[in-house]
Every structure is written in structure tokens, then in C-alpha cells.
Design a protein around this motif. Structure first.
Motif, mmCIF file in Angstrom:
data_model
loop_
_atom_site.group_PDB
_atom_site.id
_atom_site.type_symbol
_atom_site.label_atom_id
_atom_site.label_comp_id
_atom_site.label_asym_id
_atom_site.label_seq_id
_atom_site.Cartn_x
_atom_site.Cartn_y
_atom_site.Cartn_z
ATOM 1 N N ASN A 234 2.225 -82.005 44.703
ATOM 2 C CA ASN A 234 1.823 -81.046 43.668
ATOM 3 C C ASN A 234 2.544 -79.722 43.854
ATOM 4 O OD1 ASN A 234 -0.073 -79.187 45.368
ATOM 5 N ND2 ASN A 234 -0.457 -81.294 45.985
ATOM 6 N N PRO A 264 -3.526 -70.511 37.162
ATOM 7 C CA PRO A 264 -4.566 -71.215 36.386
ATOM 8 C C PRO A 264 -4.148 -72.630 35.963
ATOM 9 C CG PRO A 264 -3.589 -69.451 35.094
ATOM 10 C CD PRO A 264 -3.083 -69.273 36.487
ATOM 11 N N HIS A 266 -2.908 -74.628 37.984
ATOM 12 C CA HIS A 266 -3.032 -75.419 39.239
ATOM 13 C C HIS A 266 -4.416 -75.161 39.845
ATOM 14 C CE1 HIS A 266 -1.833 -77.561 42.762
ATOM 15 N NE2 HIS A 266 -1.043 -76.666 43.350
ATOM 16 N N GLY A 267 -4.488 -74.655 41.030
ATOM 17 C CA GLY A 267 -5.795 -74.486 41.690
ATOM 18 C C GLY A 267 -6.660 -73.432 41.045
ATOM 19 N N ALA A 269 -7.413 -73.280 38.147
ATOM 20 C CA ALA A 269 -8.097 -73.881 36.991
ATOM 21 C C ALA A 269 -9.598 -73.993 37.222
ATOM 22 C CB ALA A 269 -7.517 -75.257 36.695
ATOM 23 N N ALA A 293 -7.832 -75.681 21.321
ATOM 24 C CA ALA A 293 -7.021 -76.424 22.309
ATOM 25 C C ALA A 293 -5.966 -77.273 21.617
ATOM 26 C CB ALA A 293 -7.930 -77.303 23.152
ATOM 27 N N ARG A 308 -0.674 -83.675 35.373
ATOM 28 C CA ARG A 308 0.707 -84.154 35.307
ATOM 29 C C ARG A 308 0.774 -85.640 35.652
ATOM 30 N NH1 ARG A 308 5.418 -81.882 36.175
ATOM 31 N NH2 ARG A 308 4.765 -80.520 34.483
ATOM 32 N N LYS A 311 -3.080 -90.028 34.067
ATOM 33 C CA LYS A 311 -3.203 -90.278 32.610
ATOM 34 C C LYS A 311 -4.375 -91.219 32.412
ATOM 35 C CE LYS A 311 0.217 -87.561 32.157
ATOM 36 N NZ LYS A 311 -0.164 -86.138 31.889
ATOM 37 N N ARG A 316 -11.126 -88.020 41.647
ATOM 38 C CA ARG A 316 -11.898 -86.951 42.304
ATOM 39 C C ARG A 316 -12.946 -86.382 41.354
ATOM 40 N NH1 ARG A 316 -6.774 -83.403 43.540
ATOM 41 N NH2 ARG A 316 -6.533 -83.954 41.332
ATOM 42 N N PHE A 355 -7.143 -85.706 22.413
ATOM 43 C CA PHE A 355 -7.240 -85.842 23.862
ATOM 44 C C PHE A 355 -7.007 -87.286 24.286
ATOM 45 C CE2 PHE A 355 -8.378 -81.662 25.222
ATOM 46 C CZ PHE A 355 -8.819 -81.069 24.039
ATOM 47 N N VAL A 364 -9.908 -82.682 38.726
ATOM 48 C CA VAL A 364 -10.740 -82.292 39.883
ATOM 49 C C VAL A 364 -11.409 -80.947 39.653
ATOM 50 C CG1 VAL A 364 -8.851 -81.083 41.086
ATOM 51 C CG2 VAL A 364 -10.715 -82.134 42.411
ATOM 52 N N ASP A 365 -10.808 -80.112 38.810
ATOM 53 C CA ASP A 365 -11.355 -78.753 38.647
ATOM 54 C C ASP A 365 -12.478 -78.671 37.635
ATOM 55 O OD1 ASP A 365 -8.002 -77.941 39.054
ATOM 56 O OD2 ASP A 365 -9.587 -77.392 40.454
HETATM 57 C C1 SDX Z 1 -4.559 -79.286 39.680
HETATM 58 O O1 SDX Z 1 -0.363 -81.764 40.530
HETATM 59 C C2 SDX Z 1 -1.477 -81.911 41.133
HETATM 60 O O2 SDX Z 1 -1.705 -82.894 41.814
HETATM 61 C C3 SDX Z 1 -2.447 -80.741 40.925
HETATM 62 C C4 SDX Z 1 -3.870 -80.942 41.467
HETATM 63 C C5 SDX Z 1 -3.876 -81.013 42.975
HETATM 64 O O3 SDX Z 1 -4.813 -81.581 43.525
HETATM 65 O O4 SDX Z 1 -2.957 -80.406 43.609
HETATM 66 O O5 SDX Z 1 -4.433 -82.107 40.924
HETATM 67 C C6 SDX Z 1 -4.779 -79.758 41.089
HETATM 68 O O6 SDX Z 1 -3.755 -78.414 39.483
HETATM 69 C C7 SDX Z 1 -5.298 -79.969 38.550
HETATM 70 C C8 SDX Z 1 -4.860 -79.437 37.140
HETATM 71 C C9 SDX Z 1 -5.644 -78.141 36.891
HETATM 72 N N1 SDX Z 1 -5.141 -77.461 35.670
HETATM 73 C C10 SDX Z 1 -5.886 -77.385 34.541
HETATM 74 O O7 SDX Z 1 -6.989 -77.936 34.391
HETATM 75 C C11 SDX Z 1 -5.276 -76.500 33.472
HETATM 76 C C12 SDX Z 1 -5.333 -77.209 32.106
HETATM 77 N N2 SDX Z 1 -4.398 -78.333 32.171
HETATM 78 C C13 SDX Z 1 -3.062 -78.122 31.632
HETATM 79 O O8 SDX Z 1 -2.545 -76.861 31.859
HETATM 80 C C14 SDX Z 1 -2.131 -79.296 31.929
HETATM 81 O O9 SDX Z 1 -2.828 -80.426 31.648
HETATM 82 C C15 SDX Z 1 -1.489 -79.442 33.291
HETATM 83 C C16 SDX Z 1 -0.751 -78.207 33.703
HETATM 84 C C17 SDX Z 1 -2.518 -79.764 34.324
HETATM 85 C C18 SDX Z 1 -0.504 -80.613 33.213
HETATM 86 O O10 SDX Z 1 0.471 -80.224 32.369
HETATM 87 P P1 SDX Z 1 1.716 -81.229 32.059
HETATM 88 O O11 SDX Z 1 1.636 -82.514 32.741
HETATM 89 O O12 SDX Z 1 2.943 -80.429 32.260
HETATM 90 O O13 SDX Z 1 1.457 -81.639 30.612
HETATM 91 P P2 SDX Z 1 1.950 -80.825 29.392
HETATM 92 O O14 SDX Z 1 1.678 -79.376 29.637
HETATM 93 O O15 SDX Z 1 3.353 -81.255 29.118
HETATM 94 O O16 SDX Z 1 0.954 -81.356 28.286
HETATM 95 C C19 SDX Z 1 1.223 -82.575 27.614
HETATM 96 C C20 SDX Z 1 0.587 -82.369 26.247
HETATM 97 C C21 SDX Z 1 1.041 -81.061 25.581
HETATM 98 O O17 SDX Z 1 0.966 -81.265 24.189
HETATM 99 P P3 SDX Z 1 2.378 -81.597 23.433
HETATM 100 O O18 SDX Z 1 3.348 -80.476 23.747
HETATM 101 O O19 SDX Z 1 2.833 -82.947 23.969
HETATM 102 O O20 SDX Z 1 2.008 -81.625 21.958
HETATM 103 O O21 SDX Z 1 -0.836 -82.265 26.385
HETATM 104 C C22 SDX Z 1 -1.269 -80.977 25.975
HETATM 105 C C23 SDX Z 1 -0.030 -80.070 25.948
HETATM 106 O O22 SDX Z 1 -0.191 -79.038 24.982
HETATM 107 N N3 SDX Z 1 -2.231 -80.535 26.971
HETATM 108 C C24 SDX Z 1 -3.373 -79.918 26.688
HETATM 109 C C25 SDX Z 1 -3.991 -79.725 27.932
HETATM 110 N N4 SDX Z 1 -3.218 -80.205 28.909
HETATM 111 C C26 SDX Z 1 -2.124 -80.694 28.307
HETATM 112 N N5 SDX Z 1 -3.919 -79.494 25.529
HETATM 113 C C27 SDX Z 1 -5.118 -78.895 25.623
HETATM 114 N N6 SDX Z 1 -5.801 -78.668 26.761
HETATM 115 C C28 SDX Z 1 -5.251 -79.075 27.949
HETATM 116 N N7 SDX Z 1 -5.908 -78.862 29.083
#
Ligand code: SDX
Length: 430
Positions: A234, A264, A266-267, A269, A293, A308, A311, A316, A355, A364-365
Motif C-alpha cells: 500500500n 484521507p 489512505h489511513g 479515511a 459521491a 485499489r 473489488k 477486514r 457502487f 477497513v476504515d
Molecule cells: C486504505 O492500499 C491499501 O491497501 C490501503 C489500505 C491499507 O490497509 O493500507 O487498505 C488502507 O487506505 C483503505 C482505503 C481508505 N480510503 C477511503 O476510504 C477513501 C475513499 N476511497 C477512495 O478515495 C478510493 O476508493 C481509493 C483511493 C481507496 C481507491 O482509489 P482507486 O483504486 O485509485 O480508484 P479510483 O480513484 O480510480 O476510483 C475508481 C472509480 C472512479 O470513478 P471513475 O473515474 O471510474 O468514473 O470509482 C470511483 C472513482 O470516482 N470511486 C468512488 C469512491 N472510490 C472510488 N466514488 C465515490 N466514492 C468513493 N469512495
């Protein structure tokens, strides 16, 4: 890694055969280490969505099946049957400890939980309202100014003591950051307490009266530590590896990991997710936030959703959801409005086409903040708790990299799209 398969790249009339390496589990990888030397081209992968940065034996994630293994053991089994310091041993050394090994490891960690007394002065330089993550980045990095006998990365004995010191002292530093923000005195660790109970004691006890650690809350805290302990390559782990590849000392590398985890996306969040749930406030307002959203013109994202790699459900999150029900029932806050909003948001989102089509599941968050809030932590302490949990993962990955004879400084290249070469123009000609 099994070898033998190849991939062929045809470029400008020439063929390049690239070895395909097969893992224990997960996708094959195309070995491109010689590509630039042989073909004069780079690969292009911003965000590293299709790139394996290293080989590792520590953690395996299957995003489609929603699986997470620490050294081959499924997270569900470890969360149910193990405990955090045993998981630390497993991540650091690769095998579950026998009783003597576990006792020795727990004793070594316990005996390193105090920090150098002069480190207390570092806190005095911060504003009381500093975010605890800012304090942790500063104080953990400053450990390299105190523990000079464990910063030589080429000495395996020093690498070992640095690992133990970090696992032992980061919770103490996190608790000190919390106490400092409250204006309360620092609470020293107690060696008769287990790891999670010690952390709760350092956070919530005050000198003015006895503090009893509820065993059920301590178990919930320990489970949260286990669920966050490691997670493959990560962003923050990759930061620690990249910092370590330059030969930086382990305390500086872990401070870099803490800094990256704070974001935000990543951790950070877990804090952002709980603040979002509070802003939603009631199940009636959920559709308004789901619409935001989905709106491409609105930067708002549903915090705690999406990943990331996963899917499918984040394994967790499933364990965390069960723990949330247990802890809130235990605390008699099962009708917690924030939890009601979270559960209804999860139900609606998992039926919503946007979604479902983008495979955005709770991560996890999503539930961790609800448990931590119920336990009495402010949102600003959520990411510091993630950081102290992840310290063992960061240090295990760092040790693996340093011990790898192939280890070299990480130095990605780029696709340059800037100005072509041009000559300087004197001021009077511009
Ligand atoms: C952690 O990597 C790890 O292993 C991390 C972690 C660990 O243990 O170390 O698991 C911990 O960081 C968990 C993730 C915590 N973050 C959040 O909850 C923040 C909200 N989530 C997003 O920011 C997002 O889902 C990410 C950053 C987590 C993942 O982003 P990606 O894989 O780069 O996916 P993307 O941004 O390319 O999104 C794909 C699509 C996009 O739409 P399109 O451009 O294809 O039209 O999905 C959409 C995004 O807009 N999307 C969301 C969304 N997350 C992705 N839309 C609305 N809400 C969301 N949360």
C-alpha cells in the motif's frame, strides 16, 4: 518463483522476449527489469495499478475473492484466534511462535515501551491543538536522535533492536500525543498489562484515580491492531520501502510511512469517514450524499468505500463490522445513531448501480471509526491508532527489503511531456 513462461513485446520491427514469473498465489508478473536496457523504452503506470514493485513473502491480498493472508494465515483466523503481539512475531519472523518464543518476544517488547525521558520535551514545542499525526511524525522521526545504537541498517542486530523499539514505543508516543492534546500528564506504560490494555491505560487513565481496563474493550482494541497490521504494498508501505532503499535509518523510514498514511485517501479515511457519517447525521440524508459521491463535478467521495485492490468486500471490514456490534452492545450504545447511518448507508450503497458497477465496497476504515469513537477516542486519534497498528507491517517489509541481496535504491523514471530544449532569453528580450 516458477520461471519458464515468456511474454513477447514487438516494437519497431523487433521482438523482445520478457520472462514471466509465477507467484505462490495471485497474478503472474512480466519481468521488465532489462526492458529499458534492451529496448530503450520505459513502461508507464502512474499510481502503479499494474506494477509489482518487489517480491515479498509477508502478506497476500486477493482483491476479487476478498482474501487477506499474513504469512499464509487468513486474517479471519488470526483475528479470531491470535492476538496482536503474536501477529507481530508472525509478520517479523515468518512463523507462528512456540510458547517460549512468544514469551521472550512479548517480554522484549514490554521492556522497551518507555521512551527516553528527554523526548517529553519534544511535545512542549507543539501547539496543544496539533493533530496527533503531526506530533507522531515529528517524535517518531526524532527517535533517530536518541537511539544511535540501532540506526546502522547494515547490522542485523541493530535492525532487530530498532524493530522491537518501534513496535514497543510507537503506542507510547501515540498515547503521549493524545494526552498532550488534552493538557493531561503523560501516563507511563505498565509492564503487567498486555499490549492493548497498556495502550488504553496510557490513553485513558489519570493519576487522580485508578483506571480499570475492561477486558472486552482490550480484546476489541487488540483485534483492531491485528486487522491493520500489514497490507502488502500500500501507499505508506511503499513509502517506507522507498525511503529505506536510500539507506535511511528505520526511525526516519517509519516517520515517512506515518506521514503518507495521514492522507484521507489512505489511513486518514477512518477519521474522514466518521466525520462524513456525522455530517450525514440521519438516514434521511443518505440519498443526498450518494448523489454527491456519484457527481463527477463534485470531488466528494464516500469515505470508507472503495479500494485499489479489493473489488469485493474488504475482509477486514467484515470482522470490524462484527466487532462494532459487540463493542456497542457492550457499551450499551447499540442504537448509536452514527452506526445506524453507517449500516443504512452500507445497505443502500451495496444496492446502488454506481457502487455495484464500480465494485465499491466498505473498506477497513468504514467501521473502525465507529468502534474507536464508542471506546472514547476523538476522531483525531483514529489515524494514529492505524499508524501504531501498521508499524509492525512497515518494519517487517523494511527488514525484508534490507535483507534482500537484490535491494537497490528505488528510482522510477517518467514520461516527460514538458518544454523541448530551448535557450535562455535575457530579461530585456522577454
Ligand atoms: C486504505 O492500499 C491499501 O491497501 C490501503 C489500505 C491499507 O490497509 O493500507 O487498505 C488502507 O487506505 C483503505 C482505503 C481508505 N480510503 C477511503 O476510504 C477513501 C475513499 N476511497 C477512495 O478515495 C478510493 O476508493 C481509493 C483511493 C481507496 C481507491 O482509489 P482507486 O483504486 O485509485 O480508484 P479510483 O480513484 O480510480 O476510483 C475508481 C472509480 C472512479 O470513478 P471513475 O473515474 O471510474 O468514473 O470509482 C470511483 C472513482 O470516482 N470511486 C468512488 C469512491 N472510490 C472510488 N466514488 C465515490 N466514492 C468513493 N469512495
Amino acid at each position: 518463483m516458477a520461471e519458464g513462461k515468456t511474454a513477447r513485446l514487438h516494437l519497431e520491427g523487433k521482438d523482445y522476449d520478457l520472462a514471466v514469473l509465477s507467484p505462490t498465489a495471485g497474478p503472474d508478473v512480466v519481468d521488465i527489469r532489462k526492458l529499458y536496457g534492451d529496448a530503450g523504452v520505459f513502461t508507464y503506470d502512474p499510481g502503479f495499478t499494474s506494477t509489482a514493485s518487489c517480491d515479498s513473502t509477508i502478506t497476500y491480498i486477493d482483491g476479487d475473492k476478498g482474501e487477506l493472508w499474513y504469512r499464509g494465515y487468513p486474517i479471519e483466523q488470526l483475528a479470531a484466534q491470535s492476538h496482536y503481539l503474536e501477529v507481530c512475531y508472525l509478520l517479523l519472523y515468518g512463523e507462528l511462535p512456540n510458547p517460549d518464543q512468544l514469551l521472550d518476544f512479548e517480554t522484549r517488547v514490554t521492556r522497551h515501551t518507555m521512551v527516553h525521558e528527554q523526548m517529553h520535551y519534544f511535545f512542549r514545542g507543539f501547539r496543544r491543538d496539533s493533530h496527533p499525526m503531526a506530533t507522531m511524525v515529528g517524535v517518531v522521526g526524532a527517535m533517530s536522535a536518541f537511539y544511535h545504537d540501532s540506526i546502522d541498517i547494515n547490522d542485523p542486530v541493530q535492525r532487530e533492536i530498532a524493530s522491537i523499539r518501534l513496535i514497543a514505543k510507537v503506542p507510547t508516543i501515540a498515547a503521549m500525543a493524545y494526552k498532550y492534546s488534552l493538557g493531561q500528564p503523560f501516563v507511563y506504560p505498565r509492564n503487567e498489562l498486555d499490549y492493548a490494555s497498556n495502550f488504553l491505560h496510557m490513553c485513558f487513565s489519570v493519576p487522580a484515580e485508578p483506571y480499570h481496563v475492561d477486558p472486552a474493550l482490550s480484546r476489541a482494541m487488540d483485534r483492531i491492531f491485528t486487522l491493520h497490521a500489514d497490507h502488502e504494498q500500500n501507499a505508506s508501505t511503499s513509502t517506507v520501502r522507498l525511503a529505506g532503499s536510500s539507506g535511511a535509518n528505520p526511525f526516519a523510514c517509519i516517520a515517512a510511512g506515518i506521514a503518507c498514511l495521514w492522507g484521507p485517501a489512505h489511513g486518514g479515511a477512518n477519521q474522514a469517514c466518521l466525520e462524513m457519517l456525522r455530517e450525514i447525521g440521519s438516514v434521511e440524508r443518505i440519498p443526498e450524499f450518494l448523489a454527491r459521491a456519484k457527481d463527477k463535478n463534485d470531488p466528494f467521495r464516500l469515505m470508507g468505500f472503495g479500494h485499489r485492490v479489493y473489488k469485493n468486500f474488504d475482509p477486514r471490514a467484515k470482522v470490524m463490522k462484527e466487532s462494532a456490534d459487540e463493542v456497542l452492545d457492550l457499551l450499551g450504545v447499540h442504537n448509536n445513531p452514527t452506526l445506524q447511518v453507517a449500516k443504512e448507508l452500507e445497505r443502500i450503497a451495496l444496492e446502488d448501480e454506481y457502487f455495484v458497477s464500480k465494485k465499491l465496497y466498505p473498506n477497513v476504515d468504514f467501521y473502525s471509526g465507529i468502534i474507536l469513537e464508542a471506546m472514547g477516542f476523538p476522531t483525531s486519534m483514529f489515524t494514529p491508532i492505524f499508524a501504531l497498528s501498521r508499524t509492525v507491517g512497515w518494519i517487517s517489509q523494511w527488514k525484508e527489503m534490507i535483507a534482500d541481496p537484490q535491494n537497490k535504491i528505488g528510482r522510477p523514471r517518467q514520461l516527460y511531456v514538458g518544454a523541448p530544449r530551448r535557450d535562455y532569453k535575457p530579461l530585456d528580450q522577454r
